[in-house]
Design a protein around this motif. Structure first.
Motif, PDB file in Angstrom:
ATOM      1  N   PRO A 143       3.574   8.481 -10.614  1.00 24.56           N
ATOM      2  CA  PRO A 143       4.573   9.541 -10.758  1.00 24.56           C
ATOM      3  C   PRO A 143       4.924   9.781 -12.216  1.00 24.56           C
ATOM      4  O   PRO A 143       5.067   8.829 -12.995  1.00 24.56           O
TER       5      PRO A 143
ATOM      6  N   ASN B 105       0.835  -1.201   0.000  1.00 30.47           N
ATOM      7  CA  ASN B 105       0.000   0.000   0.000  1.00 30.47           C
ATOM      8  C   ASN B 105       0.868   1.248   0.000  1.00 30.47           C
ATOM      9  O   ASN B 105       2.072   1.165  -0.136  1.00 30.47           O
ATOM     10  N   GLY B 106       0.224   2.372   0.144  1.00 34.93           N
ATOM     11  CA  GLY B 106       0.937   3.641   0.094  1.00 34.93           C
ATOM     12  C   GLY B 106       1.016   4.147  -1.334  1.00 34.93           C
ATOM     13  O   GLY B 106       0.229   3.746  -2.184  1.00 34.93           O
ATOM     14  N   THR B 107       1.969   4.989  -1.582  1.00 38.32           N
ATOM     15  CA  THR B 107       2.118   5.578  -2.911  1.00 38.32           C
ATOM     16  C   THR B 107       3.316   4.966  -3.628  1.00 38.32           C
ATOM     17  O   THR B 107       4.183   4.353  -3.010  1.00 38.32           O
TER      18      THR B 107
ATOM     19  N   PHE C 148      -2.160   0.156  -3.797  1.00 35.79           N
ATOM     20  CA  PHE C 148      -1.517   1.460  -3.888  1.00 35.79           C
ATOM     21  C   PHE C 148      -2.558   2.564  -4.061  1.00 35.79           C
ATOM     22  O   PHE C 148      -3.657   2.321  -4.572  1.00 35.79           O
ATOM     23  N   SER C 149      -2.200   3.767  -3.655  1.00 39.15           N
ATOM     24  CA  SER C 149      -3.110   4.909  -3.784  1.00 39.15           C
ATOM     25  C   SER C 149      -2.332   6.096  -4.340  1.00 39.15           C
ATOM     26  O   SER C 149      -1.116   6.044  -4.477  1.00 39.15           O
ATOM     27  N   GLY C 150      -3.053   7.142  -4.665  1.00 38.35           N
ATOM     28  CA  GLY C 150      -2.418   8.336  -5.196  1.00 38.35           C
ATOM     29  C   GLY C 150      -2.293   8.283  -6.705  1.00 38.35           C
ATOM     30  O   GLY C 150      -2.952   7.490  -7.372  1.00 38.35           O
ATOM     31  N   THR C 151      -1.424   9.112  -7.215  1.00 37.47           N
ATOM     32  CA  THR C 151      -1.237   9.198  -8.662  1.00 37.47           C
ATOM     33  C   THR C 151       0.046   8.485  -9.077  1.00 37.47           C
ATOM     34  O   THR C 151       0.940   8.271  -8.258  1.00 37.47           O
TER      35      THR C 151
ATOM     36  N   GLY D 137       6.531   5.915  -5.289  1.00 41.34           N
ATOM     37  CA  GLY D 137       7.399   7.080  -5.198  1.00 41.34           C
ATOM     38  C   GLY D 137       7.963   7.542  -6.532  1.00 41.34           C
ATOM     39  O   GLY D 137       8.207   6.741  -7.434  1.00 41.34           O
ATOM     40  N   SER D 138       8.172   8.833  -6.637  1.00 38.92           N
ATOM     41  CA  SER D 138       8.722   9.402  -7.866  1.00 38.92           C
ATOM     42  C   SER D 138      10.148   8.926  -8.119  1.00 38.92           C
ATOM     43  O   SER D 138      10.622   8.948  -9.260  1.00 38.92           O
TER      44      SER D 138
END
Length: 96
Positions: free
Chosen positions: A89, A61-63, A84-87, A65-66
């Motif tokens: 990168p 889980n989490g994002t 996973f969440s968010g956008t 990373g760029s």
């Protein structure tokens, strides 16, 4: 010196240890189809020789990373089947 670590389709659980980043010559890290949890350790992003990163079908889980864009030799990235969440990168576009 370790270049390939394939532990797919086992019953591994818990976090991916940050110490995986010590395997600096690792070209393939395949941990798919386990029960791994938690975020991606930032140490993964320092594995500059990595060609294949397969973490699919876990419970990560989490994002994302760029710093994933730092893995310039990456030819295969499998992250499906996680939480996973968010956008995504934009640095993924640098992987050519």
């Amino acid at each position: 010196l370790l270049e390939t670590l394939n532990l797919e389709t086992n019953f591994l659980s818990g976090l991916i240890p940050a110490e995986v980043g010590n395997a600096t010559l690792l070209q393939e890290l395949q941990l798919g189809s386990n029960m791994l949890t938690g975020p991606l350790p930032t140490a993964l992003y320092s594995l500059s020789m990595l060609n294949i990163l397969a973490l699919n079908d876990n419970m990560l889980n989490g994002t994302i990373g760029s710093d994933l864009g730092n893995l310039s030799l990456l030819t295969e990235l499998r992250l499906s089947g996680n939480q996973f969440s968010g956008t995504l990168p934009s640095q993924l576009g640098q992987l050519t």
